[in-house]
Design a protein around this motif. Structure first.
Motif, PDB file in Angstrom:
ATOM      1  N   ARG A  96       0.811  -1.219   0.000  1.00  0.00           N
ATOM      2  CA  ARG A  96       0.000   0.000   0.000  1.00  0.00           C
ATOM      3  C   ARG A  96       0.848   1.274   0.000  1.00  0.00           C
ATOM      4  NH1 ARG A  96      -5.539  -0.145  -1.284  1.00  0.00           N
ATOM      5  NH2 ARG A  96      -6.429  -2.063  -0.453  1.00  0.00           N
ATOM      6  N   GLY A  97       2.155   1.127   0.008  1.00  0.00           N
ATOM      7  CA  GLY A  97       3.010   2.309  -0.045  1.00  0.00           C
ATOM      8  C   GLY A  97       3.591   2.711   1.293  1.00  0.00           C
ATOM      9  N   TYR A  98       3.724   1.772   2.205  1.00  0.00           N
ATOM     10  CA  TYR A  98       4.292   2.073   3.522  1.00  0.00           C
ATOM     11  C   TYR A  98       5.748   2.503   3.401  1.00  0.00           C
ATOM     12  CZ  TYR A  98       0.234  -0.304   5.550  1.00  0.00           C
ATOM     13  OH  TYR A  98      -1.035  -0.652   5.901  1.00  0.00           O
ATOM     14  N   GLY A  99       6.138   3.426   4.273  1.00  0.00           N
ATOM     15  CA  GLY A  99       7.516   3.868   4.310  1.00  0.00           C
ATOM     16  C   GLY A  99       8.434   2.826   4.927  1.00  0.00           C
ATOM     17  N   HIS A 100       9.731   3.064   4.796  1.00  0.00           N
ATOM     18  CA  HIS A 100      10.722   2.109   5.285  1.00  0.00           C
ATOM     19  C   HIS A 100      10.552   1.820   6.769  1.00  0.00           C
ATOM     20  CE1 HIS A 100      14.543   0.109   5.977  1.00  0.00           C
ATOM     21  NE2 HIS A 100      14.818   0.998   6.915  1.00  0.00           N
ATOM     22  N   GLY A 101      10.325   2.855   7.564  1.00  0.00           N
ATOM     23  CA  GLY A 101      10.205   2.661   8.998  1.00  0.00           C
ATOM     24  C   GLY A 101       9.083   1.718   9.376  1.00  0.00           C
ATOM     25  N   MET A 102       7.956   1.798   8.664  1.00  0.00           N
ATOM     26  CA  MET A 102       6.842   0.910   8.973  1.00  0.00           C
ATOM     27  C   MET A 102       7.120  -0.515   8.534  1.00  0.00           C
ATOM     28  SD  MET A 102       4.896   2.854  10.695  1.00  0.00           S
ATOM     29  CE  MET A 102       6.461   3.624  11.201  1.00  0.00           C
ATOM     30  N   HIS A 103       7.916  -0.677   7.457  1.00  0.00           N
ATOM     31  CA  HIS A 103       8.318  -2.025   7.060  1.00  0.00           C
ATOM     32  C   HIS A 103       9.232  -2.656   8.102  1.00  0.00           C
ATOM     33  CE1 HIS A 103       6.740  -2.772   2.986  1.00  0.00           C
ATOM     34  NE2 HIS A 103       6.752  -1.462   2.857  1.00  0.00           N
ATOM     35  N   VAL A 104       9.927  -1.837   8.853  1.00  0.00           N
ATOM     36  CA  VAL A 104      10.778  -2.338   9.935  1.00  0.00           C
ATOM     37  C   VAL A 104       9.953  -2.609  11.192  1.00  0.00           C
ATOM     38  CG1 VAL A 104      12.666  -1.726  11.504  1.00  0.00           C
ATOM     39  CG2 VAL A 104      12.832  -1.174   9.058  1.00  0.00           C
ATOM     40  N   LEU A 105       9.091  -1.667  11.548  1.00  0.00           N
ATOM     41  CA  LEU A 105       8.397  -1.715  12.837  1.00  0.00           C
ATOM     42  C   LEU A 105       7.192  -2.638  12.855  1.00  0.00           C
ATOM     43  CD1 LEU A 105       7.909  -0.539  15.715  1.00  0.00           C
ATOM     44  CD2 LEU A 105       6.585   1.284  14.598  1.00  0.00           C
ATOM     45  N   LEU A 106       6.300  -2.515  11.895  1.00  0.00           N
ATOM     46  CA  LEU A 106       4.992  -3.169  11.996  1.00  0.00           C
ATOM     47  C   LEU A 106       5.051  -4.700  11.973  1.00  0.00           C
ATOM     48  CD1 LEU A 106       2.747  -0.677  10.004  1.00  0.00           C
ATOM     49  CD2 LEU A 106       3.057  -0.893  12.473  1.00  0.00           C
ATOM     50  N   PRO A 107       5.948  -5.335  11.203  1.00  0.00           N
ATOM     51  CA  PRO A 107       6.030  -6.802  11.322  1.00  0.00           C
ATOM     52  C   PRO A 107       6.391  -7.262  12.729  1.00  0.00           C
ATOM     53  CG  PRO A 107       7.106  -6.059   9.324  1.00  0.00           C
ATOM     54  CD  PRO A 107       6.802  -4.823  10.122  1.00  0.00           C
ATOM     55  N   GLU A 108       7.220  -6.493  13.422  1.00  0.00           N
ATOM     56  CA  GLU A 108       7.583  -6.844  14.794  1.00  0.00           C
ATOM     57  C   GLU A 108       6.375  -6.732  15.726  1.00  0.00           C
ATOM     58  OE1 GLU A 108      10.510  -7.980  15.780  1.00  0.00           O
ATOM     59  OE2 GLU A 108      11.390  -7.801  13.768  1.00  0.00           O
ATOM     60  N   LEU A 109       5.530  -5.751  15.488  1.00  0.00           N
ATOM     61  CA  LEU A 109       4.374  -5.530  16.359  1.00  0.00           C
ATOM     62  C   LEU A 109       3.286  -6.569  16.130  1.00  0.00           C
ATOM     63  CD1 LEU A 109       4.013  -1.633  16.345  1.00  0.00           C
ATOM     64  CD2 LEU A 109       5.384  -3.108  17.829  1.00  0.00           C
ATOM     65  N   LEU A 110       3.306  -7.229  15.009  1.00  0.00           N
ATOM     66  CA  LEU A 110       2.314  -8.264  14.742  1.00  0.00           C
ATOM     67  C   LEU A 110       2.419  -9.387  15.767  1.00  0.00           C
ATOM     68  CD1 LEU A 110       0.091  -8.878  12.637  1.00  0.00           C
ATOM     69  CD2 LEU A 110       1.794 -10.224  11.400  1.00  0.00           C
ATOM     70  N   ALA A 111       3.632  -9.736  16.145  1.00  0.00           N
ATOM     71  CA  ALA A 111       3.843 -10.803  17.119  1.00  0.00           C
ATOM     72  C   ALA A 111       3.830 -10.298  18.554  1.00  0.00           C
ATOM     73  CB  ALA A 111       5.177 -11.500  16.828  1.00  0.00           C
ATOM     74  N   ALA A 112       4.289  -9.056  18.760  1.00  0.00           N
ATOM     75  CA  ALA A 112       4.402  -8.513  20.118  1.00  0.00           C
ATOM     76  C   ALA A 112       4.004  -7.043  20.098  1.00  0.00           C
ATOM     77  CB  ALA A 112       5.834  -8.685  20.631  1.00  0.00           C
ATOM     78  N   PRO A 113       2.696  -6.755  20.113  1.00  0.00           N
ATOM     79  CA  PRO A 113       2.244  -5.364  19.978  1.00  0.00           C
ATOM     80  C   PRO A 113       2.806  -4.418  21.028  1.00  0.00           C
ATOM     81  CG  PRO A 113       0.402  -6.879  19.717  1.00  0.00           C
ATOM     82  CD  PRO A 113       1.568  -7.693  20.177  1.00  0.00           C
ATOM     83  N   GLY A 114       2.994  -4.909  22.243  1.00  0.00           N
ATOM     84  CA  GLY A 114       3.483  -4.059  23.322  1.00  0.00           C
ATOM     85  C   GLY A 114       4.912  -3.601  23.148  1.00  0.00           C
TER      86      GLY A 114
END
Length: 296
Positions: A96-114
């Motif tokens: 969808r056009g996510y920036g680099h930072g979200m490609h780094v951060l959001l996969p990690e939060l999928l497993a451990a949101p906190g």
């Protein structure tokens, strides 16, 4: 937990979300992927509706929809749950056009949101100051418009999950306050600046307040920034200027914002979410509403 907001607030949030998504999808049409710059410039100046049969929206809408749904479920920003909603939106469609930072951060939060508490501040040495927290937040401001103090608090809480830098947070606060004031019929750039934390974003909004509405939008973008640097302070002032310039006319607001080009899907998403919080999308051409990708 069910929402504690009254139905009127929820209706304002939905208006803002629909208009944000329209602005996002409309603005995306003007990127070089779809039109060479000269063609895009000529078509915007001629107010020529993009011909594509479907206007797809981007990460701006995907994350705004995640925030909207989280507020529908919990009635406030529950940060760990919101982090999961953001991560799930990303995982559902990573193109969808996510920036680099979200490609780094959001996969990690999928497993451990906190883990946003430690991961988000580590992005870009002190947290992201990008425009991502600002682009998604207008429906939140619309929802809580009756209490501006709460708008600021909830916007800050929604921002730091991904954008921990003070400027990233300030961008979200400014847009949320603008959307709230739009619903209230009290939207001015000076009023937004008064509620925005000190820093570059606030300074930019104050500069925007000094730019006459008779100024051509491309010139205002030159003065205020058009989001090309993907920073909150380079995006929010111009988007709010065009929103204030056309506070009762969503169609005119989006065309004027598009004239600034730059990160045009995001500037149009911000403008759309703010203006549409008051107007809804009914006043735009029916074909625009038909072409915009459904929200589901």
């Amino acid at each position: 937990m069910n929402s504690t907001s009254d139905p009127g607030d929820r209706e304002a949030a939905r208006r803002s979300l629909e208009a944000l998504a329209l602005g996002d999808a409309f603005g995306e049409r003007w990127f070089p992927l779809f039109r060479p710059p000269r063609q895009a410039y000529a078509e915007v100046r001629a107010r020529r509706t993009p011909h594509e049969p479907v206007w797809h929206w981007t990460d701006d809408t995907a994350l705004a929809l995640a925030l909207y749904c989280a507020l529908e479920e919990y009635g406030r920003v529950e940060q760990d749950r919101l982090a999961l909603y953001y991560a799930q939106a990303f995982d559902a469609d990573r193109a969808r056009g996510y920036g680099h930072g979200m490609h780094v951060l959001l996969p990690e939060l999928l497993a451990a949101p906190g883990d946003w508490r430690t991961l988000a501040p580590g992005l870009f040495e002190g947290g992201s100051l990008g425009n991502g927290a600002a682009m998604r937040v207008a429906p939140l401001g619309a929802r809580f418009h009756a209490n501006l103090g709460r708008v600021v608090e909830e916007a800050e809480r929604s921002a730091v999950v991904t954008h921990a830098h003070p400027e990233g947070v300030a961008g979200a606060v400014a847009v949320a306050v603008a959307a709230a004031l739009s619903v209230r019929g009290e939207f001015t750039l000076e009023a937004v600046a008064a509620r925005t934390p000190e820093g570059l974003v606030r300074a930019g909004v104050l500069r925007a307040a000094e730019v006459p509405f008779t100024t051509e939008p491309w010139k205002a973008a030159d003065l205020l920034g058009n989001g090309q640097r993907i920073r909150a302070d380079d995006t929010v002032p111009f988007a709010l200027w065009t929103a204030a310039r056309h506070g009762n006319d969503l169609e005119a607001a989006l065309w004027s914002t598009a004239e600034g080009f730059g990160d045009v899907d995001t500037t149009c998403a911000i403008t759309g979410g703010v203006v549409g919080a008051a107007t809804g999308v009914e006043g735009v051409p029916a074909v625009w509403r038909q072409k915009r990708e459904p929200l589901g």
